[in-house]
Design an enzyme around this catalytic site. Structure first.
Site, PDB file in Angstrom:
ATOM      1  N   ARG A   1       0.804  -1.219   0.000  1.00  0.00           N
ATOM      2  CA  ARG A   1       0.000   0.000   0.000  1.00  0.00           C
ATOM      3  C   ARG A   1       0.843   1.276   0.000  1.00  0.00           C
ATOM      4  O   ARG A   1       0.646   2.175  -0.826  1.00  0.00           O
ATOM      5  CB  ARG A   1      -0.914   0.028   1.251  1.00  0.00           C
ATOM      6  CG  ARG A   1      -2.125  -0.829   1.153  1.00  0.00           C
ATOM      7  CD  ARG A   1      -2.517  -1.336   2.541  1.00  0.00           C
ATOM      8  NE  ARG A   1      -1.600  -2.402   2.888  1.00  0.00           N
ATOM      9  CZ  ARG A   1      -1.864  -3.677   2.651  1.00  0.00           C
ATOM     10  NH1 ARG A   1      -3.020  -4.036   2.205  1.00  0.00           N
ATOM     11  NH2 ARG A   1      -0.958  -4.612   2.898  1.00  0.00           N
ATOM     12  N   THR A   2       1.766   1.378   0.952  1.00  0.00           N
ATOM     13  CA  THR A   2       2.492   2.645   1.144  1.00  0.00           C
ATOM     14  C   THR A   2       3.364   2.946  -0.074  1.00  0.00           C
ATOM     15  O   THR A   2       3.364   4.066  -0.599  1.00  0.00           O
ATOM     16  CB  THR A   2       3.339   2.560   2.423  1.00  0.00           C
ATOM     17  OG1 THR A   2       2.533   2.035   3.477  1.00  0.00           O
ATOM     18  CG2 THR A   2       3.878   3.907   2.814  1.00  0.00           C
TER      19      THR A   2
ATOM     20  N   ARG B   1      11.303   3.797   4.240  1.00  0.00           N
ATOM     21  CA  ARG B   1      10.806   2.789   5.188  1.00  0.00           C
ATOM     22  C   ARG B   1      11.987   1.909   5.581  1.00  0.00           C
ATOM     23  O   ARG B   1      12.739   1.441   4.723  1.00  0.00           O
ATOM     24  CB  ARG B   1       9.706   1.919   4.574  1.00  0.00           C
ATOM     25  CG  ARG B   1       9.340   0.730   5.467  1.00  0.00           C
ATOM     26  CD  ARG B   1       8.152  -0.061   4.991  1.00  0.00           C
ATOM     27  NE  ARG B   1       6.919   0.663   5.232  1.00  0.00           N
ATOM     28  CZ  ARG B   1       5.704   0.117   5.107  1.00  0.00           C
ATOM     29  NH1 ARG B   1       5.578  -1.151   4.761  1.00  0.00           N
ATOM     30  NH2 ARG B   1       4.620   0.837   5.347  1.00  0.00           N
TER      31      ARG B   1
ATOM     32  N   HIS C   1       4.505   5.585  11.837  1.00  0.00           N
ATOM     33  CA  HIS C   1       4.028   5.448  10.448  1.00  0.00           C
ATOM     34  C   HIS C   1       3.054   6.611  10.240  1.00  0.00           C
ATOM     35  O   HIS C   1       1.845   6.443  10.156  1.00  0.00           O
ATOM     36  CB  HIS C   1       3.353   4.093  10.273  1.00  0.00           C
ATOM     37  CG  HIS C   1       3.075   3.705   8.845  1.00  0.00           C
ATOM     38  ND1 HIS C   1       3.241   4.569   7.780  1.00  0.00           N
ATOM     39  CD2 HIS C   1       2.646   2.525   8.304  1.00  0.00           C
ATOM     40  CE1 HIS C   1       2.931   3.924   6.660  1.00  0.00           C
ATOM     41  NE2 HIS C   1       2.564   2.692   6.954  1.00  0.00           N
TER      42      HIS C   1
ATOM     43  N   LYS D   1      25.839  -6.268  -1.161  1.00  0.00           N
ATOM     44  CA  LYS D   1      27.307  -6.289  -1.284  1.00  0.00           C
ATOM     45  C   LYS D   1      27.964  -5.582  -0.110  1.00  0.00           C
ATOM     46  O   LYS D   1      29.153  -5.285  -0.136  1.00  0.00           O
ATOM     47  CB  LYS D   1      27.716  -5.604  -2.587  1.00  0.00           C
ATOM     48  CG  LYS D   1      27.122  -6.238  -3.830  1.00  0.00           C
ATOM     49  CD  LYS D   1      27.435  -5.384  -5.057  1.00  0.00           C
ATOM     50  CE  LYS D   1      26.486  -5.712  -6.193  1.00  0.00           C
ATOM     51  NZ  LYS D   1      26.511  -4.685  -7.248  1.00  0.00           N
TER      52      LYS D   1
END
Ligand code: CP
Length: 303
Positions: free
Chosen positions: A53-54, A103, A131, A81
């Site tokens: 969703r976000t 995020r 959030h 890496k």
């Protein structure tokens, strides 16, 4: 300026952003759902944790404002890496974005990225901490439905301890004048809720009939939430919004869930898809609120 937390947002600022989001709801309903407001701007989406969703709504929100987007996918990136978060952020900055949407599973990561890069950062979820854009879309959904958030009685039910959604919503909804009750097993409450502007209850039946809003949260197994109660059936028996319980909700009460839902655990499938559920409206509002926040951060004097 960044958008990192709902803590400290003033009521006036929240309503200003919600008003702006309402105007973008109108834009999104047009035949061509696009405006040139952020033409020439670039938004980099940096998701170090999974999202449906976000991530997708930020991408569509940026494009609906005519901004360009750059996508960073943690799994296929040079993190594998050994590149650090700082070097990754500075590398992305060198490509010229005007804003970063971050995020990360670590609490505080978006604040660090903002310090390192000097760019506006939007927190798209950091660990169990915040959030803020989810809470804003929830407030928008409630304001559209009820006309006002002030005075609403809202139960947030489930894995509060591991929930950034709960923390952002407690701050935002109480700023807007709602009465919030946290409903959870003691093991799924934060270690200390002293000082939080909330009541607590140890079972959904204690509060069901008096609530205007039942806001359900999933058990966050990825953060250890599944290990602190005896069984799923025992959890459902006290905290699940079953069909039977849904019949006992106050008349006119609504059900919210940030997603992803675990149907049959915190919410019965018939309730998730039933007339009191605002879940789809929440997802749609994610576009408008993220357009509002991007516009607020990036439009500057050109607005
Ligand atoms: N509500 C929410 O943050 O959903 P995603 O994890 O799919 O973005």
């Amino acid at each position: 300026m960044s958008f990192l937390t709902t803590t400290g947002l003033s009521r006036g600022k929240v309503h200003q952003l919600l008003d702006l989001a309402d105007s973008f709801v109108e834009v999104l309903g047009r035949t061509v759902p696009k405006v040139p407001a952020l033409r020439g701007k670039t938004v980099a989406l940096m998701f170090f944790e999974n999202s449906t969703r976000t991530r997708m709504s930020f991408e569509k929100a940026a494009k609906a404002l005519s901004a360009d987007t750059m996508n960073f996918a943690a799994r296929s990136s040079s993190l594998s890496k050994g590149e650090s978060l700082r070097d990754t952020a500075l590398t992305v900055r060198a490509m010229g974005p005007h804003c970063l949407v971050v995020r990360h599973r670590a609490t505080g990561a978006p604040w660090r990225v903002a310090e390192w890069t000097g760019l506006p950062v939007i927190n798209a979820g950091d660990g169990a901490h915040q959030h803020p854009t989810q809470a804003m879309l929830d407030a928008l959904t409630l304001r559209q439905h009820f006309g006002n958030v002030e005075g609403l009685r809202i139960a947030i039910v489930g894995d509060i301890r591991h929930s950034r959604v709960a923390r952002s919503n407690v701050a935002l909804l109480t700023t807007l004048g709602a009465e919030v009750t946290l409903v959870a097993p003691i093991t799924l409450l934060p270690e200390a809720v002293d000082g939080w502007p909330v009541r607590t209850a140890s079972g959904l039946d204690e509060v069901l009939a008096e609530m205007d809003v039942i806001y359900l949260l999933r058990i966050q197994t990825e953060r250890g939430g599944g290990e602190v109660f005896p069984s799923v059936s025992e959890y459902v028996s006290r905290f699940g919004l079953t069909r039977q319980r849904a019949r006992e909700m106050k008349e006119g009460a609504v059900v919210l869930h940030p997603g992803p839902m675990n149907r049959g655990v915190e919410i019965a499938p018939m309730v998730a898809d039933g007339p009191s559920s605002l879940v789809t409206q929440q997802v749609s509002n994610g576009l408008a609120i993220r357009m509002a926040i991007l516009f607020d951060l990036l439009s500057g004097d050109e607005a």
